[in-house]
Design a protein around this motif. Structure first.
Motif, PDB file in Angstrom:
ATOM      1  N   UNK A  65      43.653  37.188  21.202  1.00 33.95           N
ATOM      2  CA  UNK A  65      44.959  36.298  20.716  1.00 33.95           C
ATOM      3  C   UNK A  65      44.615  35.074  20.470  1.00 33.95           C
ATOM      4  N   UNK A  66      44.789  34.981  19.119  1.00 35.14           N
ATOM      5  CA  UNK A  66      44.258  33.618  18.427  1.00 35.14           C
ATOM      6  C   UNK A  66      44.983  32.410  18.962  1.00 35.14           C
ATOM      7  N   UNK A  67      46.020  32.516  19.341  1.00 35.85           N
ATOM      8  CA  UNK A  67      46.649  31.191  19.983  1.00 35.85           C
ATOM      9  C   UNK A  67      45.926  30.629  21.093  1.00 35.85           C
ATOM     10  N   UNK A  68      45.065  31.743  22.025  1.00 33.41           N
ATOM     11  CA  UNK A  68      44.728  31.373  23.221  1.00 33.41           C
ATOM     12  C   UNK A  68      43.152  31.336  23.511  1.00 33.41           C
ATOM     13  N   UNK A  69      42.482  31.749  22.198  1.00 31.54           N
ATOM     14  CA  UNK A  69      40.995  32.222  22.429  1.00 31.54           C
ATOM     15  C   UNK A  69      40.272  30.680  22.437  1.00 31.54           C
ATOM     16  N   UNK A  70      39.294  30.822  23.216  1.00 34.40           N
ATOM     17  CA  UNK A  70      38.091  30.000  23.675  1.00 34.40           C
ATOM     18  C   UNK A  70      37.027  30.503  23.677  1.00 34.40           C
ATOM     19  N   UNK A  71      35.918  29.726  23.200  1.00 34.94           N
ATOM     20  CA  UNK A  71      34.479  30.477  23.409  1.00 34.94           C
ATOM     21  C   UNK A  71      34.310  31.439  22.510  1.00 34.94           C
ATOM     22  N   UNK A  72      34.970  31.759  21.292  1.00 31.41           N
ATOM     23  CA  UNK A  72      34.821  32.552  20.300  1.00 31.41           C
ATOM     24  C   UNK A  72      33.862  31.850  19.188  1.00 31.41           C
ATOM     25  N   UNK A  73      32.780  32.497  19.005  1.00 28.09           N
ATOM     26  CA  UNK A  73      31.697  32.060  17.858  1.00 28.09           C
ATOM     27  C   UNK A  73      31.665  33.047  16.737  1.00 28.09           C
ATOM     28  N   UNK A  74      31.312  32.492  15.755  1.00 21.55           N
ATOM     29  CA  UNK A  74      31.006  33.333  14.559  1.00 21.55           C
ATOM     30  C   UNK A  74      29.770  34.134  14.576  1.00 21.55           C
ATOM     31  N   UNK A  75      29.271  34.834  15.689  1.00 20.00           N
ATOM     32  CA  UNK A  75      28.364  35.590  15.550  1.00 20.00           C
ATOM     33  C   UNK A  75      28.419  36.893  16.353  1.00 20.00           C
ATOM     34  N   UNK A  76      28.000  37.933  15.818  1.00 19.90           N
ATOM     35  CA  UNK A  76      28.084  39.369  16.429  1.00 19.90           C
ATOM     36  C   UNK A  76      27.986  39.362  18.219  1.00 19.90           C
ATOM     37  N   UNK A  77      26.547  38.775  18.252  1.00 23.42           N
ATOM     38  CA  UNK A  77      26.107  38.786  19.651  1.00 23.42           C
ATOM     39  C   UNK A  77      27.124  38.131  20.690  1.00 23.42           C
ATOM     40  N   UNK A  78      27.703  36.902  20.494  1.00 21.16           N
ATOM     41  CA  UNK A  78      28.586  36.437  21.307  1.00 21.16           C
ATOM     42  C   UNK A  78      29.648  37.192  21.468  1.00 21.16           C
ATOM     43  N   UNK A  79      30.193  37.541  20.431  1.00 18.74           N
ATOM     44  CA  UNK A  79      31.643  38.453  20.476  1.00 18.74           C
ATOM     45  C   UNK A  79      31.323  39.606  21.464  1.00 18.74           C
ATOM     46  N   UNK A  80      30.241  40.393  21.244  1.00 19.71           N
ATOM     47  CA  UNK A  80      29.768  41.421  21.976  1.00 19.71           C
ATOM     48  C   UNK A  80      29.789  41.066  23.392  1.00 19.71           C
ATOM     49  N   UNK A  81      29.201  39.754  23.791  1.00 17.60           N
ATOM     50  CA  UNK A  81      29.200  39.314  25.009  1.00 17.60           C
ATOM     51  C   UNK A  81      30.637  39.127  25.630  1.00 17.60           C
ATOM     52  N   UNK A  82      31.629  38.909  24.920  1.00 11.87           N
ATOM     53  CA  UNK A  82      33.070  38.746  25.241  1.00 11.87           C
ATOM     54  C   UNK A  82      33.765  40.258  25.669  1.00 11.87           C
ATOM     55  N   UNK A  83      33.218  41.042  24.732  1.00 11.57           N
ATOM     56  CA  UNK A  83      33.528  42.696  24.907  1.00 11.57           C
ATOM     57  C   UNK A  83      32.940  43.100  26.245  1.00 11.57           C
TER      58      UNK A  83
END
Length: 198
Positions: A65-83
Motif C-alpha cells: 500500500x503506497x500511502x503506508x509503505x516504509x522501508x521499501x528500497x529500490x533493489x530486488x533483495x530488500x523487496x524480497x526480504x519484505x516478502x
C-alpha cells in the motif's frame, strides 16, 4: 488509485528461500520484486496512490500500500526480504483476513480469483497483454486495475476470470516487454494523458 495485480506462478509460499538466488531457487521472485519497484518508485519519492498485489502461486497475496509503505528500497533483495518476512508470518493470516507484516505490507491467504474480484469492485480491470488492443486507441480508465503475469503466460483459469472481469485487454507497445517495464509504461500512459508536449 492505481492498482497492479501480478500473478507469480512459481514463487515460494514459505519463507525458506535464499535472498541470493531470487531468479532460480525462489521461482523468479526477482520478476515480482522488480514489479514492486516499478509500481512505486519515482526519482526521489514513492507513488502514494498505488496498490500492488503479488499473488503467490494462487495461494497467498502480498499487498503493498503506497500511502503506508516504509522501508521499501529500490533493489530486488530488500523487496524480497519484505516478502519473505510476510511469508514468515503466514500462520497469522487466517482465511482472507490480512496480517500487516511491516508498514504498508500485508499478507492474506487469497489466490488470484478473490484478489481480482475485490479489485474489480474498486476500479476498471485492464489486462495487460501483448495481444491486446493498442493503448493509444483506448481512453485510460479511472481507477485502473492493471493485471499482469510474471515470466509465464496466464494460467487457463486466470484467462477465464479475466475474460469475465476485464473491461479491456491492452497492449502498451508494438513489442512484448517484461512485466516491470509494462508497469512503467502503464504509469507513463496515465501520467501523460492529455499531454501534447513535455
Amino acid at each position: 488509485m492505481r492498482q497492479f495485480i501480478v500473478s507469480g506462478h512459481e514463487v515460494p509460499t514459505t519463507p525458506d528461500f535464499s535472498l541470493s538466488d531470487l531468479a532460480g531457487g525462489a521461482g523468479r521472485l526477482d520478476v515480482l520484486c522488480r514489479c514492486v519497484s516499478a509500481a512505486f518508485f519515482l526519482s526521489h519519492a514513492i507513488r502514494e496512490d498505488v496498490r500492488t498485489s503479488l499473488v503467490l502461486a494462487d495461494e497467498f497475496t502480498v499487498r503493498f500500500e503506497g500511502s503506508e509503505l516504509r522501508r521499501l528500497n529500490p533493489d530486488e533483495r530488500s523487496t524480497a526480504a519484505l516478502i519473505r518476512k510476510a511469508l514468515d508470518e503466514r500462520e497469522e493470516a487466517i482465511g482472507h483476513m490480512e496480517v500487516e507484516t511491516s508498514p504498508g505490507v500485508y499478507l492474506s491467504r487469497r489466490g488470484f480469483e478473490p484478489v481480482l474480484a475485490a479489485a474489480a469492485e474498486e476500479g476498471s480491470v485492464v489486462q495487460l497483454h501483448e495481444d491486446g488492443d493498442p493503448a493509444v486507441a483506448i481512453e485510460p480508465p479511472d481507477d485502473p486495475v492493471f493485471v499482469l503475469s510474471d515470466h509465464r503466460d496466464f494460467a487457463a483459469r486466470e484467462v477465464d476470470l479475466l475474460d469475465e472481469r476485464a473491461a479491456a485487454r491492452v497492449r502498451l507497445g508494438p513489442e512484448a516487454i517484461h512485466a516491470n517495464h509494462a508497469i512503467t509504461v502503464a504509469h507513463n500512459w496515465l501520467d501523460t494523458e492529455g499531454y501534447t508536449g513535455y
